[in-house]
Scaffold this motif. Structure first.
Motif, PDB file in Angstrom:
ATOM      1  N   GLN A 211       0.838  -1.207   0.000  1.00  0.00           N
ATOM      2  CA  GLN A 211       0.000   0.000   0.000  1.00  0.00           C
ATOM      3  C   GLN A 211       0.875   1.260   0.000  1.00  0.00           C
ATOM      4  O   GLN A 211       2.082   1.164   0.242  1.00  0.00           O
ATOM      5  CB  GLN A 211      -0.922  -0.008   1.221  1.00  0.00           C
ATOM      6  CG  GLN A 211      -0.144   0.260   2.492  1.00  0.00           C
ATOM      7  CD  GLN A 211      -1.057   0.636   3.653  1.00  0.00           C
ATOM      8  OE1 GLN A 211      -1.109  -0.097   4.633  1.00  0.00           O
ATOM      9  NE2 GLN A 211      -1.761   1.742   3.560  1.00  0.00           N
ATOM     10  N   THR A 212       0.272   2.366  -0.250  1.00  0.00           N
ATOM     11  CA  THR A 212       1.036   3.617  -0.249  1.00  0.00           C
ATOM     12  C   THR A 212       1.649   3.854   1.143  1.00  0.00           C
ATOM     13  O   THR A 212       1.033   3.535   2.173  1.00  0.00           O
ATOM     14  CB  THR A 212       0.134   4.806  -0.680  1.00  0.00           C
ATOM     15  OG1 THR A 212       0.951   5.972  -0.794  1.00  0.00           O
ATOM     16  CG2 THR A 212      -0.993   5.060   0.292  1.00  0.00           C
ATOM     17  N   PRO A 224      13.573   9.372   0.897  1.00  0.00           N
ATOM     18  CA  PRO A 224      13.296  10.295  -0.201  1.00  0.00           C
ATOM     19  C   PRO A 224      14.459  11.259  -0.456  1.00  0.00           C
ATOM     20  O   PRO A 224      15.041  11.796   0.480  1.00  0.00           O
ATOM     21  CB  PRO A 224      12.063  11.084   0.292  1.00  0.00           C
ATOM     22  CG  PRO A 224      11.472  10.265   1.354  1.00  0.00           C
ATOM     23  CD  PRO A 224      12.547   9.432   1.939  1.00  0.00           C
ATOM     24  N   HIS A 330       0.345  13.236  -0.685  1.00  0.00           N
ATOM     25  CA  HIS A 330      -1.019  13.109  -0.181  1.00  0.00           C
ATOM     26  C   HIS A 330      -0.926  12.884   1.319  1.00  0.00           C
ATOM     27  O   HIS A 330       0.189  12.818   1.872  1.00  0.00           O
ATOM     28  CB  HIS A 330      -1.792  11.995  -0.916  1.00  0.00           C
ATOM     29  CG  HIS A 330      -1.150  10.655  -0.904  1.00  0.00           C
ATOM     30  ND1 HIS A 330      -0.959   9.937   0.250  1.00  0.00           N
ATOM     31  CD2 HIS A 330      -0.608   9.905  -1.907  1.00  0.00           C
ATOM     32  CE1 HIS A 330      -0.350   8.798  -0.047  1.00  0.00           C
ATOM     33  NE2 HIS A 330      -0.116   8.765  -1.353  1.00  0.00           N
ATOM     34  N   ASN A 333       1.535  10.034   2.474  1.00  0.00           N
ATOM     35  CA  ASN A 333       2.959  10.008   2.101  1.00  0.00           C
ATOM     36  C   ASN A 333       3.309  11.298   1.371  1.00  0.00           C
ATOM     37  O   ASN A 333       2.726  11.615   0.332  1.00  0.00           O
ATOM     38  CB  ASN A 333       3.248   8.796   1.206  1.00  0.00           C
ATOM     39  CG  ASN A 333       4.727   8.586   0.948  1.00  0.00           C
ATOM     40  OD1 ASN A 333       5.554   9.382   1.397  1.00  0.00           O
ATOM     41  ND2 ASN A 333       5.053   7.518   0.241  1.00  0.00           N
TER      42      ASN A 333
HETATM   43  N1  LIG Z   1      12.323   0.453   6.701  1.00  0.00           N
HETATM   44  C1  LIG Z   1      12.178   1.778   6.854  1.00  0.00           C
HETATM   45  N2  LIG Z   1      12.965   2.425   7.716  1.00  0.00           N
HETATM   46  C2  LIG Z   1      12.840   3.750   7.873  1.00  0.00           C
HETATM   47  N3  LIG Z   1      11.949   4.512   7.219  1.00  0.00           N
HETATM   48  C3  LIG Z   1      11.136   3.922   6.349  1.00  0.00           C
HETATM   49  C4  LIG Z   1      11.209   2.524   6.115  1.00  0.00           C
HETATM   50  N4  LIG Z   1      10.293   2.201   5.201  1.00  0.00           N
HETATM   51  C5  LIG Z   1       9.684   3.356   4.872  1.00  0.00           C
HETATM   52  N5  LIG Z   1      10.195   4.384   5.540  1.00  0.00           N
HETATM   53  C6  LIG Z   1       9.781   5.779   5.428  1.00  0.00           C
HETATM   54  O1  LIG Z   1       8.384   5.829   5.254  1.00  0.00           O
HETATM   55  C7  LIG Z   1       8.027   6.800   4.310  1.00  0.00           C
HETATM   56  C8  LIG Z   1       7.194   6.180   3.182  1.00  0.00           C
HETATM   57  O2  LIG Z   1       7.990   5.244   2.513  1.00  0.00           O
HETATM   58  P1  LIG Z   1       7.991   5.080   0.929  1.00  0.00           P
HETATM   59  O3  LIG Z   1       7.889   6.397   0.246  1.00  0.00           O
HETATM   60  O4  LIG Z   1       9.134   4.258   0.599  1.00  0.00           O
HETATM   61  O5  LIG Z   1       6.625   4.314   0.741  1.00  0.00           O
HETATM   62  P2  LIG Z   1       6.034   3.738  -0.612  1.00  0.00           P
HETATM   63  O6  LIG Z   1       5.505   2.428  -0.281  1.00  0.00           O
HETATM   64  O7  LIG Z   1       7.027   3.820  -1.681  1.00  0.00           O
HETATM   65  O8  LIG Z   1       4.836   4.751  -0.863  1.00  0.00           O
HETATM   66  P3  LIG Z   1       4.156   5.135  -2.255  1.00  0.00           P
HETATM   67  O9  LIG Z   1       3.491   3.915  -2.761  1.00  0.00           O
HETATM   68  O10 LIG Z   1       3.183   6.172  -1.882  1.00  0.00           O
HETATM   69  O11 LIG Z   1       5.219   5.625  -3.144  1.00  0.00           O
HETATM   70  C9  LIG Z   1       9.304   7.402   3.810  1.00  0.00           C
HETATM   71  O12 LIG Z   1       9.577   8.588   4.507  1.00  0.00           O
HETATM   72  C10 LIG Z   1      10.341   6.361   4.146  1.00  0.00           C
HETATM   73  O13 LIG Z   1      11.613   6.910   4.334  1.00  0.00           O
END
Ligand SMILES: Nc1ncnc2c1ncn2[C@@H]1O[C@H](COP(=O)(O)OP(=O)(O)OP(=O)(O)O)[C@@H](O)[C@H]1O
Length: 630
Positions: A211-212, A224, A330, A333
Motif C-alpha cells: 500500500q502507499t 526520499p 497526499h 505520504n
Molecule cells: N524500513 C524503513 N525504515 C525507515 N523509514 C522507512 C522505512 N520504510 C519506509 N520508511 C519511510 O516511510 C516513508 C514512506 O515510505 P515510501 O515512500 O518508501 O513508501 P512507498 O511504499 O514507496 O509509498 P508510495 O506507494 O506512496 O510511493 C518514507 O519517509 C520512508 O523513508
C-alpha cells in the motif's frame, strides 16, 4: 590397470554411453552465494572514481531478449543453486546472522520450440519476502502501536482490532522486521542470487508491492531524495538497487575470463502511459508497448538504453530516472510515487572458450517499484492525484487478477496480461522464463490493518506461482556449445581408444588374474569338505561366489579388449591397403609424367630412355644386383 575403463567400449554399451553424454546438461561453475557486502563496497570504493552523470550513449530499438539474433536460441545453463535468503525466517537486525538457504534444481530437459532450442531448468517458485516498516513519527503521535507479531520461521501474525476476531497467520520465505537494515535486505532477500543468475544469462526481476507509504521506494532506493541529491553510492542508507549495482560489479570483477557489456534503461508507467525516464522530453511523449513474435514477449519500442561501464554510470542512470519520475504528496505520504517504475540492467556476457570461440549469454535484472495501492478516502486525493490513484489502483487490480489466475494451478485459464501496461511488461517475470523476487511491504499499525492483510494475501498467492527459468543465448552460440560438448565426448572416446592400444602391448593375462587384491579360496580335497565346520564352509562358499563374479567381470573385460584389438587390427589393415594403393598410384603417375625429365635422377646414355624416370633406389638396387651378377 586400465582395463576398468575399457568397459565403456563394450559393444553393447557404447551406444548407451553416447546417449547419456548427449543428455548431460551444461552446467556453469557454481557461484559463491554469501559474500559480505561491506567487503565488496570497500573493494569498489578503492577502485571506482566518482564521475559526472553519464552521457547517454545509445538509443536502442532492442527487442526483448537482449539483442538476440534472429532465430536465436534459449539454452538453460547453470545448476540453479537457489539461495533465497534465510529460508522461513524472520530478520530483526543485522546481528542475527545466517546464511542463505539453498535449494537445488537441475537442468534436465531438452525441448525444441520452433527454430529455437530450449534446455529448461526446473520450475522455480516466485520467492516472496515481507518487509515491515517501522512505525512513523506521525503514527506514533496518533498513539498507534505495533499490531503484528513475528514468531520466526518466516511467519507474520496479524492481531485483529477486536479480541473476538481470530489472529491471522501468514508465512513466507523471509520476514524483515521493522529493525532490519537495508544491508539485511540485500543479504537475506535472495536478491544476490538473482544478480548471480542475471550474470549467468537468466532474466530476473525484483519487485516491491504494498500500500502507499509502506516503504517500497525506501526498500529499493532509500529515504526520499537520497539518490536524487547525488549521495555517494556507498552511503549507508542506500536501498537494494544501489547495493545490487555494487554487488553486480563485484561479480563481474570476479569473472576476468568473461567480457561483460551492461546496458541500463529506466521507464515509468504513469496514468497507463510508458514514459522513458532517461529521455522524457519536454512533452513526456509516451512510448509504445509492442508484442515481439520472435521472443514471444512484450517490449517497449524506442527506449533509451545507456552503456554502463562503471558503477558510476549505473548510479547516474538511477539518479537521472529518480529525478524524472512522477512524485506527489497526499495525506499518507509526502513523497508518494505516482507511477510504477522499472529499471532494467541487461548483462551480456561474452565467454571466450577454447580455440577462440566466443559464447554470449543475455541476462537481465529488473527492479520494479510499484506505486502503492490507495484508499482514496484515506489519502484525500482529488483532481490530478485522484486520477493517478485510480490508474494505479486499476493496474494493480489487473496485476492482482493475473497473480490470482497464475497461482491457481488447477483452473488456470486466460491470463489478462493485455489489460494493463504493467502486466504486459511483467508478464515474463510472472509466468515466463524468469526468476522473480517479490518484496511485500507492509505497515505495522492498526490503521493500516486491512491493507496489510490484503498485501499479505496477495503475497501468499504470488508464492504459488511457478516460472521456468532459462538462459538466453544466440543460436550460433548454442550450436557452438553443443558441438563443443560433442568434441569433448569424442575426445574422451579417443582417450579410451589410446588406453586400449596401450593395454595391447602391456597386457599380461597371468599378471592380471593373479594380481590385485582378490581373495582366492584355498583348494580343499572333496572328501575333507565334510569334516569342515559350518562357519568355514559358509566362508568357502562365499569365496567361491566372489571368485566367480570376479572371473565373470574379467571375462567381459577381456572380450572388450579382444573386440577393440580386432577393430584396431581391421582399421590398420584397411589403412595399409589404402596406403599401398596410393603408393602404386603415385608410382604409375610418376613413371608416365612428361614433366619429370626436366630433373632426371640419372642420365642414361641411351637417349631413347631420356623420358623415363627411374626410382633411384630400385635402379641402384638393380645396378648393384647387375654388378654382383656379373
Ligand atoms: N524500513 C524503513 N525504515 C525507515 N523509514 C522507512 C522505512 N520504510 C519506509 N520508511 C519511510 O516511510 C516513508 C514512506 O515510505 P515510501 O515512500 O518508501 O513508501 P512507498 O511504499 O514507496 O509509498 P508510495 O506507494 O506512496 O510511493 C518514507 O519517509 C520512508 O523513508
Amino acid at each position: 590397470m586400465a582395463l576398468k575403463n575399457l568397459q565403456l567400449f563394450h559393444p553393447g554399451k557404447s551406444k548407451m554411453v553416447y546417449q547419456q553424454r548427449n543428455a548431460t546438461p551444461m552446467r556453469a561453475p557454481p557461484t559463491a552465494m554469501s559474500r559480505s557486502m561491506s567487503k565488496s563496497a570497500e573493494t569498489l570504493a578503492g577502485s571506482t572514481k566518482y564521475k559526472e552523470p553519464v552521457t547517454r550513449k545509445a538509443r536502442s530499438t532492442d527487442q526483448p531478449g537482449g539483442g538476440m539474433a534472429k532465430g536465436s536460441s534459449v539454452l538453460g545453463l547453470p545448476n540453479l543453486t537457489k539461495g533465497w535468503g534465510r529460508d522461513d525466517d524472520s530478520i530483526r537486525s543485522r546481528s542475527r546472522n545466517g546464511s542463505g538457504s539453498s535449494r537445488t534444481g537441475s537442468l534436465d530437459r531438452i525441448s525444441t520450440r520452433g527454430s529455437s532450442t530450449t534446455l529448461n531448468a526446473d520450475e522455480d517458485n516466485i520467492n516472496v519476502v515481507v518487509r515491515v516498516r517501522p512505525i512513523s513519527e506521525k503514527e506514533r503521535s496518533h498513539g498507534e502501536r505495533l499490531l503484528l507479531e513475528f514468531p520466526g520461521k518466516g511467519q507474520v501474525i496479524c492481531h485483529n482490532t477486536t479480541p473476538s476476531q481470530k489472529a491471522k497467520v501468514f508465512s513466507y520465505n523471509v520476514v524483515f522486521e521493522p529493525e532490519a537494515t537495508q544491508e539485511d535486505v540485500l543479504e537475506y532477500s535472495g536478491v544476490k542470487r538473482l544478480l548471480e543468475m542475471a550474470v549467468e544469462g537468466f532474466s530476473c526481476t525484483a519487485f516491491c508491492y504494498g500500500q502507499t507509504g509502506s516503504g517500497k521506494t525506501h526498500t529499493l532506493t532509500g529515504p526520499p531524495g537520497l539518490v536524487e541529491t547525488g549521495a555517494s553510492p556507498f552511503h549507508p542508507e542506500h536501498g537494494l538497487m544501489v547495493r545490487s549495482f555494487i554487488y553486480l560489479f563485484r561479480l563481474i570483477s570476479e569473472r576476468p575470463e568473461s567480457h561483460f557489456i551492461l546496458k541500463a534503461s529506466f521507464l515509468e508507467i504513469y496514468n497507463e502511459k510508458v514514459i522513458d525516464l532517461l529521455n522524457p522530453g519536454s512533452a513526456r511523449k509516451p512510448l509504445q508497448v509492442r508484442w515481439s513474435k520472435e521472443s514471444r514477449s512484450f517490449y517497449v519500442e524506442n527506449q533509451f538504453t545507456v552503456d554502463c561501464e562503471t558503477l558510476d554510470d549505473l548510479f547516474a542512470v538511477l539518479e537521472e530516472g529518480m529525478r524524472n519520475r512522477a512524485v506527489g504528496a497526499h495525506s499518507m505520504n509526502s513523497h508518494s510515487s505516482r507511477s510504477h517504475t522499472l529499471l532494467c540492467v541487461r548483462v551480456r556476457r561474452d565467454l571466450r572458450e577454447d580455440a577462440g570461440v566466443v559464447c554470449s549469454t543475455h541476462g537481465k535484472i529488473n527492479f520494479v517499484d510499484l506505486a502503492g495501492s490507495e484508499m482514496t478516502k484515506r489519502t484525500h486525493s482529488t483532481g490530478k492525484t485522484l486520477e493517478e490513484a485510480n490508474n494505479i489502483n486499476r493496474s494493480l487490480m489487473v496485476l492482482g487478477y493475473c497473480i490470482a489466475q497464475l497461482s491457481d494451478g488447477k483452473k488456470r485459464g486466460h491470463i489478462p496480461y493485455r489489460d494493463s501496461k504493467l502486466t504486459k511488461l511483467l508478464a515474463d517475470s510472472l509466468a515466463g522464463n524468469g526468476v522473480t523476487l517479490m518484496i511485500a511491504c507492509i505497515a505495522p499499525t492498526r490503521s493500516n490493518l486491512s491493507e496489510t492483510i490484503n498485501t499479505l494475501r496477495y503475497a501468499a498467492r504470488a508464492k504459488k506461482i511457478k516460472t521456468k527459468p532459462i538462459v538466453k543465448m544466440d543460436a550460433r552460440d548454442a550450436l557452438i556449445l553443443s558441438l563443443k560438448r560433442e568434441v569433448a565426448a569424442l575426445q574422451a572416446e579417443n582417450q579410451h581408444l589410446r588406453t586400449a592400444l596401450h593395454v595391447q602391448t602391456d597386457y599380461n593375462l597371468d599378471t592380471y588374474s593373479q594380481g590385485g587384491h582378490r581373495r582366492t579360496p584355498t583348494q580343499i580335497e572333496p572328501n575333507k569338505l565334510y569334516q569342515l565346520p559350518q562357519s568355514e564352509l559358509v566362508e568357502l562358499v562365499q569365496l567361491h561366489m566372489e571368485e566367480n563374479s570376479a572371473l565373470r567381470t574379467e571375462n567381459s573385460e577381456l572380450f572388450g579388449v579382444r573386440d577393440t584389438l580386432l577393430r584396431d587390427q581391421e582399421m590398420l589393415s584397411r589403412e595399409n591397403e589404402r596406403l599401398l594403393k596410393k603408393l602404386e598410384d603415385v608410382n604409375s603417375v610418376c613413371v608416365r609424367s612428361p614433366i619429370i625429365p626436366a630433373r632426371p635422377t640419372y642420365s642414361g646414355a641411351n637417349t631413347m630412355d631420356a623420358n623415363i624416370w627411374t626410382n633411384p633406389i630400385s635402379s641402384a638396387a638393380s645396378i648393384t644386383s647387375a654388378g654382383s651378377s656379373s
